[in-house]
Design an enzyme around this catalytic site. Structure first.
Site, PDB file in Angstrom:
ATOM      1  N   LYS A   1      56.604 -26.206 -16.512  1.00 43.43           N
ATOM      2  CA  LYS A   1      55.178 -25.820 -16.513  1.00 43.43           C
ATOM      3  C   LYS A   1      54.271 -27.149 -16.910  1.00 43.43           C
ATOM      4  O   LYS A   1      54.808 -27.866 -17.993  1.00 43.43           O
ATOM      5  CB  LYS A   1      55.061 -24.718 -17.682  1.00 43.43           C
TER       6      LYS A   1
ATOM      7  N   SER B   1      50.583 -16.608 -16.915  1.00 44.19           N
ATOM      8  CA  SER B   1      50.221 -17.715 -16.550  1.00 44.19           C
ATOM      9  C   SER B   1      51.248 -18.881 -15.860  1.00 44.19           C
ATOM     10  O   SER B   1      51.047 -19.658 -15.321  1.00 44.19           O
ATOM     11  CB  SER B   1      49.758 -18.653 -17.706  1.00 44.19           C
TER      12      SER B   1
ATOM     13  N   SER C   1      53.041 -14.529 -20.420  1.00 41.04           N
ATOM     14  CA  SER C   1      53.126 -15.418 -19.539  1.00 41.04           C
ATOM     15  C   SER C   1      54.454 -15.943 -18.915  1.00 41.04           C
ATOM     16  O   SER C   1      54.682 -16.583 -17.985  1.00 41.04           O
ATOM     17  CB  SER C   1      52.288 -16.628 -20.022  1.00 41.04           C
TER      18      SER C   1
HETATM   19  N1  GLN Z   1      47.729 -13.153 -19.972  1.00 41.49           N
HETATM   20  C1  GLN Z   1      47.328 -13.425 -21.522  1.00 41.49           C
HETATM   21  C2  GLN Z   1      46.428 -14.498 -21.707  1.00 41.49           C
HETATM   22  O1  GLN Z   1      45.263 -14.648 -20.889  1.00 41.49           O
HETATM   23  C3  GLN Z   1      48.648 -14.114 -21.799  1.00 41.49           C
HETATM   24  C4  GLN Z   1      48.702 -15.605 -21.286  1.00 41.49           C
HETATM   25  C5  GLN Z   1      49.976 -16.294 -22.016  1.00 41.49           C
HETATM   26  O2  GLN Z   1      50.925 -15.625 -22.406  1.00 41.49           O
HETATM   27  N2  GLN Z   1      49.725 -17.671 -21.908  1.00 41.49           N
HETATM   28  O3  GLN Z   1      45.918 -14.823 -22.700  1.00 41.49           O
END
Ligand code: GLN
Length: 491
Positions: free
Chosen positions: A80, A155, A179
């Protein structure tokens, strides 16, 4: 002929060891799949083709001489793009990190390299990991390999898509509020968010430092768990790293849930979730019950308070963590400015996308004097209560089973129109981060429309053992196809 792209990471490691395939052949197989399908799915921001091929030869020598011998030696991996890689562009999918090449690698990168794994490239994500769809990326959205009109989740959408479409055997993602688990569920792969403190955050570009963990993504439970064992370590460079007794999680890959107590929170299976998701998870729970697990429904309580508490805490931490991107030290700087202050202002205005700006504004607001007590402090108190509710649950149950998301992957372009609704869809994953628990998503089937559905298994802090046993026992029932292979052009 063997199709390398369809093999699991462990199968690849085994075949390399037995000299059925070479490391270079393996790397080339994945690079050619990337060349075939990445224009459709857009999993990667950067592909490190030449370097990966060079490393393949080096690693092959080390395997041949017996210098490295682990189960994942010679296996390629996608990373990532919020994980720092020395000498390789690292952007967090943000314009503000345009051209940023780290001078050091994250500890997880050192760990995978020690195991003889080879980085193929850096995967697409929501900008700074803020989002649930991979649509907030500066580099364009990633598409769901099962249906290109849908999002892959986020994400870590690029990392999950790369595995699901045969572009990489395994990958690393990060999970601040779901995410890894949510896109794993949407892409039909297995993803693990470890107990907070298990995997070093050194070199992970921070979003919400008290919530972030790096975790593995694979085609099946065995791959994900083997990779977890490789990346987990105590690291004095991360002050939140915790020394665990043992980092070999593969010994929990046993098909035995006899007497295991599984709690199913009634307040997670509400009417507003997709019935298809509900049904598939219930039937997976039934399969575990048939293997001897004891299943009981219970009320977790406080569920509606998790979203506001999470978004207050995560945004507060993000607003502070993102202060460093000012046009001086990293990446992008605005072109026209009058003085230092206007350089900061223009760089940040042009460099950050709107979702990130929304979080910075929200975070600065809840931390500002006069509002700190009303919002930030209150959110911390709610977090403590949620933790208590989970502690109570784990006094009774070995694991909790939940959905990873209330729906299957939404269509592209739908989620960002209504950010509030998008935030609400994180309902089943964020408490796990607020409480530092381990959680993972395992594929349990597909919807009528052909989109994957994942089941989330949550365990108590440091109890990856029961989580992995449950996942492995379910997977051993063997009813779910492992991954979608996109053949070039036909998608
Ligand atoms: N969807 C959540 C957010 O936008 C989690 C994102 C994540 O785990 N990085 O904060």
């Amino acid at each position: 002929m063997i199709n390398i792209n369809e093999l699991t990471a462990l199968e690849i490691g085994e075949k390399i060891k037995n000299k059925e395939i070479t490391v270079l052949e393996t790397v080339d197989a994945f690079i050619s799949q990337i060349e075939k399908v990445d224009k459709d799915v857009n999993s990667f921001i950067t592909v490190d083709k030449e370097e990966a091929r060079k490393k393949a030869l080096l690693i092959q020598e080390k395997i041949d001489s017996g210098e490295i011998s682990g189960p994942l030696a010679g296996v390629p991996i996608a990373i990532k793009d919020n994980i720092s890689t020395k000498g390789l562009l690292t952007t967090c999918a943000s314009k503000i990190l345009d051209g940023y090449i780290p001078t050091f690698s994250a500890t997880v990168i050192d760990n995978i390299e020690k195991a003889g794994m080879i980085t193929l490239g850096k995967t697409n994500m929501d900008e700074f990991a803020m989002g649930s769809t991979t649509e907030t990326s500066h580099y364009g959205e990633t598409k769901n390999p099962w249906n290109l009109n849908h999002v892959p989740g986020g994400s870590s959408g690029g990392s999950c898509t790369s595995v699901a479409s045969g572009e990489a055997p395994v990958s690393l993602g990060s999970d601040t509020g779901g995410s890894i688990r949510q896109p794993s569920s949407f892409c039909g792969v297995t993803g693990i968010k470890p107990t907070y403190g298990t995997v070093s955050r050194y070199g992970l570009i921070a979003y919400g430092s008290s919530l972030d963990q790096i975790g593995p993504i694979g085609k099946d439970v065995k791959d994900a768990v083997s990779l977890l064992s490789v990346i987990s370590s105590y690291d004095e460079k991360d002050s939140t790293s915790v020394k665990r007794d043992d980092y070999d999680f593969t010994k929990y890959l046993v098909d035995d849930v006899k007497g295991m107590k599984i709690g199913v929170p009634r307040d997670y299976f509400t009417d507003d979730m997709d019935t298809e998701v509900k049904e598939k998870i219930y039937s997976a729970i039934k399969a575990l019950e048939e293997k001897g697990a004891i299943v009981e429904e219970f009320n977790l309580s406080l569920v509606p308070f998790a979203i506001p508490a999470y978004y207050v805490i995560a945004s507060a931490e993000a607003s502070s963590n993102l202060e460093r991107f000012d046009g001086v030290k990293y990446g992008f700087r605005a072109e026209d400015y009058d003085d230092l202050h206007s350089m900061y202002k223009k760089t940040r205005s042009e460099g950050f996308g709107s979702e990130v700006k929304r979080r910075i504004m929200l975070g600065s607001f809840v931390l500002s004097s006069g509002y700190y007590d009303a919002y930030y402090l209150k959110a911390l108190k709610v977090k403590a209560l949620i933790k208590e509710a989970f502690d109570k649950a784990f006094a009774k149950y070995d694991v909790i089973i939940a959905p990873a998301a209330p729906t299957v992957a939404p269509k592209l372009g739908e989620s960002l129109k209504d950010p509030m609704k998008m935030y609400l869809s994180d309902i089943y994953t964020i408490s796990v981060n607020l409480c530092g628990l381990p959680g993972m998503s395992v594929p349990v089937g597909k919807s009528e429309g052909g989109l994957p559905i994942g089941m989330q298994i949550i365990a108590n802090r440091w109890d990856e053992a029961n989580m992995i046993k449950t996942a492995f026992a379910y997977e051993s029932t063997g009813e779910y196809e492992k991954c979608q292979m996109l053949k070039g052009g036909e998608a």
